[in-house]
Design an enzyme around this catalytic site. Structure first.
Site, PDB file in Angstrom:
ATOM      1  N   THR A 239      22.436  39.841  36.808  1.00 46.83           N
ATOM      2  CA  THR A 239      21.432  39.248  38.356  1.00 46.83           C
ATOM      3  C   THR A 239      20.593  39.731  38.658  1.00 46.83           C
ATOM      4  OG1 THR A 239      23.612  37.780  38.766  1.00 46.83           O
ATOM      5  CG2 THR A 239      21.723  37.833  40.099  1.00 46.83           C
TER       6      THR A 239
ATOM      7  N   ARG B  23      29.153  25.976  34.019  1.00 43.18           N
ATOM      8  CA  ARG B  23      30.108  26.701  35.390  1.00 43.18           C
ATOM      9  C   ARG B  23      28.462  26.998  35.749  1.00 43.18           C
ATOM     10  NH1 ARG B  23      27.745  32.009  37.283  1.00 43.18           N
ATOM     11  NH2 ARG B  23      29.302  32.885  39.349  1.00 43.18           N
TER      12      ARG B  23
ATOM     13  N   THR C 134      23.936  38.794  44.744  1.00 43.22           N
ATOM     14  CA  THR C 134      24.070  39.090  43.761  1.00 43.22           C
ATOM     15  C   THR C 134      25.232  39.522  43.354  1.00 43.22           C
ATOM     16  OG1 THR C 134      24.193  40.393  41.913  1.00 43.22           O
ATOM     17  CG2 THR C 134      23.660  41.554  43.929  1.00 43.22           C
TER      18      THR C 134
ATOM     19  N   GLY D 257      26.344  29.417  39.565  1.00 43.36           N
ATOM     20  CA  GLY D 257      27.028  30.396  40.015  1.00 43.36           C
ATOM     21  C   GLY D 257      25.928  29.897  41.546  1.00 43.36           C
ATOM     22  N   ASP D 258      25.544  31.069  41.979  1.00 42.41           N
ATOM     23  CA  ASP D 258      25.585  31.327  43.758  1.00 42.41           C
ATOM     24  C   ASP D 258      23.713  31.142  43.601  1.00 42.41           C
ATOM     25  OD1 ASP D 258      25.951  33.900  42.293  1.00 42.41           O
ATOM     26  OD2 ASP D 258      24.480  33.712  43.656  1.00 42.41           O
TER      27      ASP D 258
HETATM   28  N1  GLY Z   1      25.470  35.904  40.869  1.00 41.86           N
HETATM   29  C1  GLY Z   1      25.678  35.337  40.342  1.00 41.86           C
HETATM   30  C2  GLY Z   1      26.372  34.313  39.510  1.00 41.86           C
HETATM   31  O1  GLY Z   1      27.323  34.235  39.839  1.00 41.86           O
HETATM   32  O2  GLY Z   1      26.383  33.852  38.283  1.00 41.86           O
END
Ligand code: GLY
Length: 325
Positions: free
Chosen positions: A179, A207, A229, A209-210
């Site tokens: 990230t 999936r 990150t 992510g954040d």
């Molecule tokens: N922080 C990156 C993810 O988990 O996708």
């Protein structure tokens, strides 16, 4: 226009691969210098943030753009977002493929659509409509890593997902070193935060992510901005980037806010993560709950800047209550 500007970039929370700390340091410095040159000349924080993240997306060392990690079924699905503090406008893309600069598509979503987040096929259709070229971000190294890890899975080493993830982290600590992100304050007082990632290795297809989630991976308001990150499943549950900005709104400096928020994440979910921040006074902050998090920063008070592999006050995983891990 004022003299005040600041920029901080990160190359991902995790552990450094044994071989390349100096290349990592040089990579984050190059990204920071690219954004800095725009800010010093009075350019916009959006351009500085996008340009800095593009540099990191182009470096296969980092898990974003070229060199992104692969999903369980061997594909590259990337997430990115960018947010403008003065207007709270945000653009994000999730699970996008065949693209060189996901951060630029995120910016296009913000500037050229009425939406905040586009995903998958729809996001790719939008990209092609705007003329983004098709580009293969998968590197040979990532493909080889993927084949090795898949073979381990086939042998039944990690039967349950969460345990597998922990085991993989232990054996391949470099996998979560990924990230990239940037937060910039320009001389017009605008704060912009941006983040880009390939996600986590061997993630299930689909999936997200954040990184593209407002307040989780990226957030900015007129008082400050933050880019996170680490393992998204932890970051999303505490809205890490929002916590940092909210702390700055209550008067914390960028460094105090980053430290407090990462400490909270450590205590509540115990999954590796980190964050960078800039406040409206032009101060930068960064903190991580991981062995390393390469950062580079510069401000109007410290224009030559600095590139480092870890923060001085990092909250190492070993400090956490093992029952929370
Ligand atoms: N922080 C990156 C993810 O988990 O996708």
């Amino acid at each position: 226009m004022t003299d005040r500007w600041a920029i901080v970039v990160h190359g991902g929370a995790g552990r450094l691969r044994r071989t390349d700390p100096e290349r990592v340091r040089a990579g984050v410095r190059k990204a920071m210098e690219t954004g800095k040159s725009i800010l010093v000349q009075g350019g916009h924080a959006l351009d500085a943030c996008e340009a800095a993240v593009q540099v990191l997306e182009d470096l296969p060392l980092f898990n974003a753009g070229t060199g992104s990690v692969l999903t369980l079924d061997g594909r590259c699905e990337m997430d990115a977002s960018i947010m403008r503090g003065s207007t709270l406008e945000m653009g994000a893309v999730a699970a996008v493929r065949d693209l060189r600069h996901p951060i630029s598509l995120a910016r296009a979503v913000m500037e050229q659509s009425d939406h905040v987040l586009l995903s998958g096929e729809g996001a790719m259709q939008f990209a092609r409509m705007l003329g983004f070229a098709s580009y293969d971000p998968v590197t040979e190294e990532r493909r080889r890593q993927w084949e090795k890890l898949r073979e381990k899975l086939r042998q039944g080493a990690y039967p349950r997902w969460a345990k597998k993830l922990k085991q993989l982290l232990k054996e391949h600590p470099e996998l979560f070193h990924g990230t990239v992100g940037c937060v910039a304050l320009d001389r017009h007082g605008e704060i912009v935060a941006g983040t880009s990632t390939g996600g986590i290795f061997l993630k299930l297809f689909g999936r997200i992510g954040d990184t593209p989630i407002p307040g989780a991976g990226t957030y900015a308001t007129p008082v400050g901005g933050a880019s996170a990150t680490g393992i998204g499943e932890g970051i999303m549950r505490v809205l890490l980037a929002y916590r940092v900005v909210e702390a700055m709104d209550r008067g914390a400096t960028a460094q105090e806010a980053a430290h407090q928020a990462v400490r909270t994440l450590r205590d509540l979910v115990g999954l590796e993560a980190g964050v960078i921040a800039v406040d409206r006074q032009g101060r930068v902050g960064f903190e991580h709950f991981s062995e390393s998090m390469p950062v580079a920063y510069a401000t109007y008070e410290h224009p030559e800047g600095e590139a480092r592999l870890a923060s001085e006050t990092r909250l190492l995983p070993e400090e956490a209550d093992p029952s929370l891990m």
